[in-house]
Write a protein that holds these residues in place. Structure first.
Motif, PDB file in Angstrom:
ATOM      1  N   ILE A  93       0.746  -1.174  -0.006  1.00  0.00           N
ATOM      2  CA  ILE A  93      -0.083   0.044   0.097  1.00  0.00           C
ATOM      3  C   ILE A  93       0.883   1.329   0.084  1.00  0.00           C
ATOM      4  O   ILE A  93       1.821   1.316   0.749  1.00  0.00           O
ATOM      5  CB  ILE A  93      -1.078   0.179   1.290  1.00  0.00           C
ATOM      6  N   ALA A  94       0.387   2.137  -0.744  1.00  0.00           N
ATOM      7  CA  ALA A  94       1.056   3.588  -0.698  1.00  0.00           C
ATOM      8  C   ALA A  94       0.186   4.618   0.024  1.00  0.00           C
ATOM      9  O   ALA A  94      -0.933   4.454  -0.251  1.00  0.00           O
ATOM     10  CB  ALA A  94       1.346   3.832  -2.129  1.00  0.00           C
ATOM     11  N   PHE A  95       0.706   5.579   0.310  1.00  0.00           N
ATOM     12  CA  PHE A  95       0.101   6.348   1.201  1.00  0.00           C
ATOM     13  C   PHE A  95       0.533   7.908   0.839  1.00  0.00           C
ATOM     14  O   PHE A  95       1.623   8.227   0.728  1.00  0.00           O
ATOM     15  CB  PHE A  95       0.342   6.574   2.569  1.00  0.00           C
ATOM     16  N   ALA A  96      -0.566   8.754   0.507  1.00  0.00           N
ATOM     17  CA  ALA A  96      -0.322  10.264  -0.059  1.00  0.00           C
ATOM     18  C   ALA A  96      -0.703  10.847   1.424  1.00  0.00           C
ATOM     19  O   ALA A  96      -1.748  10.893   1.584  1.00  0.00           O
ATOM     20  CB  ALA A  96      -1.033  10.453  -1.112  1.00  0.00           C
ATOM     21  N   ILE A  97       0.395  12.021   1.921  1.00  0.00           N
ATOM     22  CA  ILE A  97       0.367  12.378   3.125  1.00  0.00           C
ATOM     23  C   ILE A  97       0.306  14.133   2.800  1.00  0.00           C
ATOM     24  O   ILE A  97       1.219  14.407   2.181  1.00  0.00           O
ATOM     25  CB  ILE A  97       1.183  12.144   4.014  1.00  0.00           C
ATOM     26  N   CYS A  98      -0.796  14.610   3.145  1.00  0.00           N
ATOM     27  CA  CYS A  98      -0.860  15.980   2.911  1.00  0.00           C
ATOM     28  C   CYS A  98      -0.139  16.829   3.873  1.00  0.00           C
ATOM     29  O   CYS A  98      -0.908  16.718   5.061  1.00  0.00           O
ATOM     30  CB  CYS A  98      -2.312  16.705   2.498  1.00  0.00           C
ATOM     31  N   ASP A  99       0.864  17.693   3.745  1.00  0.00           N
ATOM     32  CA  ASP A  99       1.589  18.345   4.735  1.00  0.00           C
ATOM     33  C   ASP A  99       0.691  19.457   5.336  1.00  0.00           C
ATOM     34  O   ASP A  99       1.057  20.181   6.234  1.00  0.00           O
ATOM     35  CB  ASP A  99       2.826  18.532   4.316  1.00  0.00           C
ATOM     36  N   THR A 100      -0.334  19.636   4.334  1.00  0.00           N
ATOM     37  CA  THR A 100      -1.078  20.852   4.766  1.00  0.00           C
ATOM     38  C   THR A 100      -2.137  20.720   5.673  1.00  0.00           C
ATOM     39  O   THR A 100      -2.395  21.189   6.877  1.00  0.00           O
ATOM     40  CB  THR A 100      -1.450  21.871   3.372  1.00  0.00           C
ATOM     41  N   CYS A 101      -2.954  19.706   5.209  1.00  0.00           N
ATOM     42  CA  CYS A 101      -4.190  19.380   6.132  1.00  0.00           C
ATOM     43  C   CYS A 101      -4.051  18.200   6.707  1.00  0.00           C
ATOM     44  O   CYS A 101      -5.001  17.900   7.731  1.00  0.00           O
ATOM     45  CB  CYS A 101      -5.490  19.381   5.085  1.00  0.00           C
ATOM     46  N   GLY A 102      -3.067  17.369   6.577  1.00  0.00           N
ATOM     47  CA  GLY A 102      -2.882  15.972   7.157  1.00  0.00           C
ATOM     48  C   GLY A 102      -3.720  14.895   6.515  1.00  0.00           C
ATOM     49  O   GLY A 102      -3.448  13.765   7.187  1.00  0.00           O
ATOM     50  N   GLN A 103      -4.559  15.368   5.585  1.00  0.00           N
ATOM     51  CA  GLN A 103      -5.298  14.200   4.922  1.00  0.00           C
ATOM     52  C   GLN A 103      -4.479  12.903   4.454  1.00  0.00           C
ATOM     53  O   GLN A 103      -3.331  13.250   3.773  1.00  0.00           O
ATOM     54  CB  GLN A 103      -6.078  14.675   4.060  1.00  0.00           C
ATOM     55  N   VAL A 104      -4.816  11.825   4.771  1.00  0.00           N
ATOM     56  CA  VAL A 104      -4.125  10.424   4.049  1.00  0.00           C
ATOM     57  C   VAL A 104      -4.726   9.831   3.035  1.00  0.00           C
ATOM     58  O   VAL A 104      -5.966   9.586   3.426  1.00  0.00           O
ATOM     59  CB  VAL A 104      -3.507   9.798   5.226  1.00  0.00           C
TER      60      VAL A 104
END
Lengths: 134, 134
Positions: free
Chosen positions: B83-94
């Motif tokens: 599994i790959a995760f895209a992590i937003c450094d602004t809103c924290g959404q994954v």
DNA sequence: TTGACTAATGTAATAACATCACATATCGAA
DNA sequence: TTCGATATGTGATGTTATTACATTAGTCAA
């Protein structure tokens, strides 16, 4: 642009510690190795590490909180591919490789999702060939 | 095998904390949220997290020292893909996704290098579509 | 040279993340 | 019921990383 960055004293000390190590080192291990050179506080290590990361001379291994000297110092990967690391949990050895197809697939995903990637980590944990056959 | 694991009290509390959160939580954030339920020490959280990781119900995000509830609880990915995760450094959404081609390329590399992989981390850091357009 | 700015450094304290060691409790199977 | 395995409680400790503030060193223009 020269191949080698102009490093300050602390940066050189930290980089050399990583370069002569045969595997990843934690920041505090580096600190201990450099006490003889006058290092006394973690920040002296972390500041140097930050710069060396900027310069692309070292990598941070997120899954083990450690740092390694880049093993392909001549290829300037920044431009194109992302780097994957295979980390042996037995001997600690780290192997670095990059793969155009993986890079492309990740880029495809980010493009189609409007995600602006800044840094991508790929770390494969397991047991290396040497250790597996031993 | 049932879809849902039989969880102990502490495991349920920790899992529910993650499930109702809209993003990843650190172990200590979970601890603080569960003080009202009698949690007093980090180990109570870490022990539950370890089990939930075993069960595949949550994931650990190595690059931010945090944990998220699995967003595809029905697909049993253990068997096949990573599994790959895209992590937003602004809103924290994954955002969680898996890609057969990436999985295949990683397996190709490990096979040809005799590397026995146990776990692979793919984390894309950056800014998500929503935050980028804001 | 002076002054002013920037980068690098030194140091102590603290924050954030994770585990060890040991005691106690719970529960199912022999 | 006794045993073993699993889960829990708790304090102390270990490990990783940052904040805050003071100082030093280099650069450059007036």
């Amino acid at each position: 642009m020269t191949t080698t960055q102009e490093l300050t004293k602390n940066q050189s000390l930290v980089f050399n510690a990583l370069a002569r190590a045969d595997g990843p080192l934690s920041a505090y291990t580096i600190l201990d190795q450099l006490r003889g050179d006058g290092f006394r506080a973690p920040l002296q290590v972390y500041r140097a590490l930050d710069k060396l990361l900027d310069y692309g001379m070292i990598h941070r291994l997120e899954s083990i909180n450690a740092f390694v000297a880049c093993s392909h110092p001549h290829e300037h990967h920044h431009s194109h591919g992302m780097i994957a690391f295979a980390i042996c949990d037995t001997c600690g050895q780290v192997t670095e490789f990059s793969d155009e197809i993986i890079t492309g697939r990740v880029r495809d995903w980010t493009n189609s999702n409007g995600f602006k990637q800044s840094k991508t980590t790929i770390e494969i944990r397991g047991v290396c060939g040497n250790c597996a056959s031993a």
